[in-house]
Design an enzyme around this catalytic site. Structure first.
Site, PDB file in Angstrom:
ATOM      1  N   ASP A 192       0.694  -1.011  -0.044  1.00  0.00           N
ATOM      2  CA  ASP A 192      -0.240   0.062   0.155  1.00  0.00           C
ATOM      3  C   ASP A 192       0.939   1.168   0.058  1.00  0.00           C
ATOM      4  O   ASP A 192       0.841   2.129   0.877  1.00  0.00           O
ATOM      5  CB  ASP A 192      -0.914  -0.023   1.214  1.00  0.00           C
ATOM      6  CG  ASP A 192      -1.753   1.386   1.229  1.00  0.00           C
ATOM      7  OD1 ASP A 192      -2.214   1.610   0.094  1.00  0.00           O
ATOM      8  OD2 ASP A 192      -2.468   1.669   2.155  1.00  0.00           O
ATOM      9  N   GLN A 199      -3.067  -5.264   5.924  1.00  0.00           N
ATOM     10  CA  GLN A 199      -2.952  -4.262   6.975  1.00  0.00           C
ATOM     11  C   GLN A 199      -3.612  -4.536   8.041  1.00  0.00           C
ATOM     12  O   GLN A 199      -4.853  -4.540   8.199  1.00  0.00           O
ATOM     13  CB  GLN A 199      -2.991  -3.036   6.382  1.00  0.00           C
ATOM     14  CG  GLN A 199      -2.232  -2.558   5.384  1.00  0.00           C
ATOM     15  CD  GLN A 199      -2.630  -1.196   4.606  1.00  0.00           C
ATOM     16  OE1 GLN A 199      -3.704  -1.271   4.348  1.00  0.00           O
ATOM     17  NE2 GLN A 199      -1.626  -0.256   4.328  1.00  0.00           N
ATOM     18  N   ARG A 221       4.089  12.368  10.721  1.00  0.00           N
ATOM     19  CA  ARG A 221       2.631  12.387  10.338  1.00  0.00           C
ATOM     20  C   ARG A 221       1.974  11.149  10.709  1.00  0.00           C
ATOM     21  O   ARG A 221       2.334  10.080  10.357  1.00  0.00           O
ATOM     22  CB  ARG A 221       2.902  12.505   8.868  1.00  0.00           C
ATOM     23  CG  ARG A 221       1.440  12.248   7.863  1.00  0.00           C
ATOM     24  CD  ARG A 221       1.633  12.025   6.627  1.00  0.00           C
ATOM     25  NE  ARG A 221       0.487  11.974   5.800  1.00  0.00           N
ATOM     26  CZ  ARG A 221      -0.105  11.083   5.402  1.00  0.00           C
ATOM     27  NH1 ARG A 221       0.105   9.667   6.001  1.00  0.00           N
ATOM     28  NH2 ARG A 221      -1.335  10.976   4.722  1.00  0.00           N
ATOM     29  N   ASP A 254      -0.359   8.904  10.630  1.00  0.00           N
ATOM     30  CA  ASP A 254      -1.098   8.248   9.364  1.00  0.00           C
ATOM     31  C   ASP A 254      -2.509   7.691   9.985  1.00  0.00           C
ATOM     32  O   ASP A 254      -2.572   6.796  11.045  1.00  0.00           O
ATOM     33  CB  ASP A 254      -0.197   7.158   8.841  1.00  0.00           C
ATOM     34  CG  ASP A 254      -0.903   6.772   7.674  1.00  0.00           C
ATOM     35  OD1 ASP A 254      -1.398   7.479   6.736  1.00  0.00           O
ATOM     36  OD2 ASP A 254      -1.261   5.334   7.797  1.00  0.00           O
ATOM     37  N   GLU A 293      -3.086  13.147  10.171  1.00  0.00           N
ATOM     38  CA  GLU A 293      -3.747  12.930   8.923  1.00  0.00           C
ATOM     39  C   GLU A 293      -5.264  12.593   9.148  1.00  0.00           C
ATOM     40  O   GLU A 293      -5.476  11.638   9.565  1.00  0.00           O
ATOM     41  CB  GLU A 293      -2.963  11.825   8.009  1.00  0.00           C
ATOM     42  CG  GLU A 293      -3.482  11.662   6.699  1.00  0.00           C
ATOM     43  CD  GLU A 293      -3.735  10.143   6.242  1.00  0.00           C
ATOM     44  OE1 GLU A 293      -4.529  10.182   5.161  1.00  0.00           O
ATOM     45  OE2 GLU A 293      -4.094   9.197   6.744  1.00  0.00           O
ATOM     46  N   HIS A 304      -0.553  12.160  -2.457  1.00  0.00           N
ATOM     47  CA  HIS A 304      -0.431  10.802  -2.993  1.00  0.00           C
ATOM     48  C   HIS A 304      -1.665  10.077  -2.910  1.00  0.00           C
ATOM     49  O   HIS A 304      -1.770   8.864  -3.821  1.00  0.00           O
ATOM     50  CB  HIS A 304       0.560  10.095  -2.193  1.00  0.00           C
ATOM     51  CG  HIS A 304       0.336   9.718  -0.651  1.00  0.00           C
ATOM     52  ND1 HIS A 304       0.001  10.737   0.213  1.00  0.00           N
ATOM     53  CD2 HIS A 304       0.142   8.580  -0.058  1.00  0.00           C
ATOM     54  CE1 HIS A 304      -0.725  10.245   1.293  1.00  0.00           C
ATOM     55  NE2 HIS A 304      -0.716   9.050   1.177  1.00  0.00           N
ATOM     56  N   ASP A 305      -2.533  10.483  -2.398  1.00  0.00           N
ATOM     57  CA  ASP A 305      -3.726   9.859  -2.245  1.00  0.00           C
ATOM     58  C   ASP A 305      -4.990  10.155  -3.530  1.00  0.00           C
ATOM     59  O   ASP A 305      -4.793  11.263  -3.809  1.00  0.00           O
ATOM     60  CB  ASP A 305      -4.559   9.935  -0.679  1.00  0.00           C
ATOM     61  CG  ASP A 305      -4.022   8.837   0.085  1.00  0.00           C
ATOM     62  OD1 ASP A 305      -3.520   7.764  -0.423  1.00  0.00           O
ATOM     63  OD2 ASP A 305      -3.952   9.037   1.260  1.00  0.00           O
ATOM     64  N   ARG A 323      -4.120   5.032  -7.773  1.00  0.00           N
ATOM     65  CA  ARG A 323      -3.396   6.188  -6.971  1.00  0.00           C
ATOM     66  C   ARG A 323      -1.967   6.308  -7.574  1.00  0.00           C
ATOM     67  O   ARG A 323      -1.586   7.290  -7.612  1.00  0.00           O
ATOM     68  CB  ARG A 323      -3.365   6.063  -5.396  1.00  0.00           C
ATOM     69  CG  ARG A 323      -4.647   6.210  -5.006  1.00  0.00           C
ATOM     70  CD  ARG A 323      -4.629   6.007  -3.227  1.00  0.00           C
ATOM     71  NE  ARG A 323      -4.159   4.640  -2.990  1.00  0.00           N
ATOM     72  CZ  ARG A 323      -4.130   4.222  -1.717  1.00  0.00           C
ATOM     73  NH1 ARG A 323      -4.387   4.957  -0.657  1.00  0.00           N
ATOM     74  NH2 ARG A 323      -3.724   3.076  -1.632  1.00  0.00           N
TER      75      ARG A 323
HETATM   76  C1  GLC Z   1      -3.199   6.942   4.667  1.00  0.00           C
HETATM   77  C2  GLC Z   1      -2.615   7.084   3.483  1.00  0.00           C
HETATM   78  C3  GLC Z   1      -2.979   5.923   2.552  1.00  0.00           C
HETATM   79  C4  GLC Z   1      -2.878   4.662   3.036  1.00  0.00           C
HETATM   80  C5  GLC Z   1      -3.736   4.540   4.291  1.00  0.00           C
HETATM   81  C6  GLC Z   1      -3.667   3.241   4.987  1.00  0.00           C
HETATM   82  O1  GLC Z   1      -4.478   7.194   4.537  1.00  0.00           O
HETATM   83  O2  GLC Z   1      -2.408   8.260   3.151  1.00  0.00           O
HETATM   84  O3  GLC Z   1      -2.036   6.084   1.311  1.00  0.00           O
HETATM   85  O4  GLC Z   1      -3.698   3.864   1.952  1.00  0.00           O
HETATM   86  O5  GLC Z   1      -3.483   5.587   5.311  1.00  0.00           O
HETATM   87  O6  GLC Z   1      -2.388   3.387   5.812  1.00  0.00           O
END
Ligand code: GLC
Length: 631
Positions: free
Chosen positions: A116, A227, A257, A259, A301, A368-369, A493
């Site tokens: 990912d 994940q 950051r 996440d 984030e 990046h998303d 993406r």
């Molecule tokens: C955050 C990241 C994204 C990822 C997700 C899962 O939102 O920006 O790219 O897929 O986390 O870790």
């Protein structure tokens, strides 16, 4: 006690009671809390002298990151320069872009094909071997520090990769490790979760659980099946992850950051988003940072609707994140491009401008998303735009299916049931650079470049930290090669995460090229932003009413300066009677002489106005009333 320890003790004392209180609220174990405190002190002891010096400096100047000279760039290490050493070698280019805040996308070990984009971490202490080593990362951080660049790195805290040692041991049947995740023997509880928990990737990874046939158990996987969600109600998880966080800060990473932070606490019967315990954890991380490494910043984030975002700043007495993304503004910008109607953007800005000026937002046009269409649909409905058809229109527009659209890109997680889809594409492709280049359409290119620059001018007109995605400064377009890579082909993406096209930088110095116009156009705006005090974070910002919905007026006022930005979001030329004058910061021209303001399609102006003299402040001086529009 030596001076160094005294400093630590003072910081600890300042937060000790609150930290203990919150910790006990979640984990109710004094023994564990004491262990955490010991481990924190150990991390402090290991912190390098240089970093400790920097901590002291930043503690004395807690607003160090709020200057209007801050400029960010985000990039994948591999796509930009192959390796961390490569990034270090190219710091001169990064500096030539004016960048002093560099976000490197996740670079810790992550299994190929199940990564990912690096967000499935198999080892929080080891760099992905192709990119280099932890020593390379530390060297780069040292270099950045020397050159005045703050380094930002992701801390992927919601989950680990299924290849992480904990996950492997859990899979092997070790109960202690299974307790670090969410395991269920039957479908009963997962099914109850599924009733209230929305899906993040409804098409590419439907559902929130994954069945592990080898183990005969379900594991919670909010994102991809590889994940595995961490269970933060287990104090060991919190403890270990705090140590991983401090490991990064001790390498010299300035900005962490955090996440997907809204997702980190799960509770049956809820959406498992933004729960109060998430805020408790973020607040504890903030305090732990302030005790061990006060020079660092937390960037949350939080890709959520506005009412959910601001709480992550915490309160004045109990702050949480230092910085958050201005995500709704970003999505609203693109809505405005497609509709040529600035009303919603104006409303969104009015909301942002009413927030405390101490809040620092990261402004961006894309990252990046994917871009999710998280807009204010209640307001849009009043103007006749209904959510589902409007999202479909936006997606048609940006994928280029809409007649006359100049944009190119692809859908992401197109959900046929909810008829919801998000969008992927680079800024340049969305502005028309790709289409115009492909069709050899010179006029289309002129407009595309103007739109691209106007959107950046809009972004740079906001307080906070503007962040450019690497490649956008030279108008890099979509990269379709991901479709040939089996590891990436299912995730659109990657269309906007292409390799940096170094050969295009040769054009920066060549008059008239796309790269020349964008790169220098941006640099000029960035320098203006740095040198004018009305761009300070504490300046007053407001929008003005416009009787032409295609035009957006933003005024920034500081003690000695008043700037007016006028942005034309339409393809039509706008000729405005202009009695208030003003110096055009970009061209240096004096608008007073002309008595009118001409904005070509997708054009903008940044005007320096004469500060109002109170005794003369009558209707004539008020831009909102002096502005009249004709097309
Ligand atoms: C955050 C990241 C994204 C990822 C997700 C899962 O939102 O920006 O790219 O897929 O986390 O870790």
């Amino acid at each position: 006690m030596n001076k160094d320890k005294e400093i630590y003790q003072k910081r600890l004392e300042r937060h000790y009671d609150e930290l203990k209180w919150l910790y006990m609220e979640l984990y109710n174990s004094m023994e564990d809390f004491e262990k955490l405190c010991e481990a924190m002190e150990e991390m402090y002891d290991r912190r390098k002298t240089d970093l400790k010096k920097q901590d002291l400096k930043r503690e004395a100047d807690p607003d160090w990151f709020k200057g209007h000279d801050m400029l960010g760039m985000m990039m994948y290490t591999g796509q930009f320069a192959g390796t961390l050493k490569g990034v270090e070698e190219h710091l001169d280019y990064i500096k030539s872009c004016g960048v002093n805040y560099l976000h490197l996308m996740p670079l810790m070990e992550s299994p190929r094909g199940r990564s990912d984009g690096g967000y499935a971490v198999a080892d929080f202490r080891k760099v992905q071997p192709e990119l280099g080593t932890v020593e390379d990362l530390e060297d780069l951080a040292d270099q950045c520090r020397l050159q005045g660049i703050s380094l930002c790195l992701d801390f992927v805290m919601n989950h680990t990769s299924e290849d992480h040692e904990w996950a492997k041991r859990a899979r092997a049947g070790e109960k202690e490790y299974q307790d670090r995740y969410f395991f269920y023997d039957s479908w009963e509880i997962p099914m109850q979760f599924e009733k209230t928990v929305p899906q993040v990737f409804p098409t590419t990874a439907p559902g929130n659980f994954t069945w592990l046939p080898d183990l005969g158990k379900h594991v919670m996987t909010t994102f991809y099946p590889y994940q595995w969600d961490l269970n933060y109600s287990n104090p060991v998880v919190f403890h270990e992850m705090v140590m991983n966080f401090l490991f990064l800060t001790n390498l010299g990473i300035d900005v962490i950051r955090i996440d997907a932070v809204p997702y980190i606490w799960k509770e049956l019967g809820t959406t498992c988003r933004n729960l109060p315990q998430v805020h408790t954890i973020v607040r504890m991380m903030r305090m732990i940072g302030e005790i061990v490494c006060p020079g660092i910043l937390l960037l949350g984030e939080v890709v959520m609707e506005p009412v959910k975002v601001a709480p992550y700043f915490g309160t004045v007495e109990k702050p949480e994140c230092h910085m958050l993304y201005n995500v709704t503004t970003m999505a609203t910008i693109w809505h405005t491009v497609a509709t040529q109607d600035t009303r919603l953007l104006k409303k969104q800005l009015d909301t942002v401008y009413s927030l405390p000026k101490t809040y620092t937002f990261l402004n961006y046009l894309r990252c990046h998303d994917d871009i999710g269409w998280g807009l204010d649909y209640d307001t849009l409905a009043q103007w006749g735009m209904q959510q589902i058809p409007h999202k479909e229109f936006l997606n048609d527009f940006f994928t280029g299916r809409w007649p006359d659209s100049f944009s190119r890109g692809e859908l992401y997680n197109n959900d046929p049931i909810t008829r919801d889809a998000r969008f992927c594409g680079t800024t340049a492709s969305m502005c028309g650079v790709e289409k115009a280049g492909y069709c050899g359409d010179d006029y289309g290119m002129v407009q595309a470049i103007r739109l691209d620059l106007m959107l950046h001018a809009f972004m740079l007109f906001q307080a906070g930290i503007p962040v450019i995605y690497s490649g956008d400064e030279i108008g890099q377009v979509n990269d379709y090669t991901y479709k040939e890579d089996p590891d990436k082909m299912l995730d659109s993406r990657y269309i906007h995460r292409g390799a940096f096209q170094w050969h295009l930088t040769d054009n920066i110095g060549k008059e008239g090229t796309v790269q020349n116009q964008l790169f220098h156009g941006l640099r000029q705006l960035e320098i203006l932003r740095q040198t004018h005090e009305a761009f300070r974070a504490d300046a007053h910002a407001e929008t003005y009413y416009s009787d032409d919905p295609a035009l957006l007026y933003i005024c920034r006022t500081s003690e000695n300066e008043k700037l007016l930005g006028v942005f034309n979001f339409s393809q039509a030329v706008k000729i405005l009677d202009w009695s208030i004058g003003g110096l055009n910061l970009v061209t240096g021209g004096d608008v007073a002489e002309e008595k009118r303001l001409v904005l070509r399609s997708y054009d903008f102006v940044w005007l320096k106005l004469e500060p109002e003299k109170p005794q003369e402040a009558d209707a004539e001086d008020e831009p909102s009333e002096a502005i009249s529009c004709s097309q």
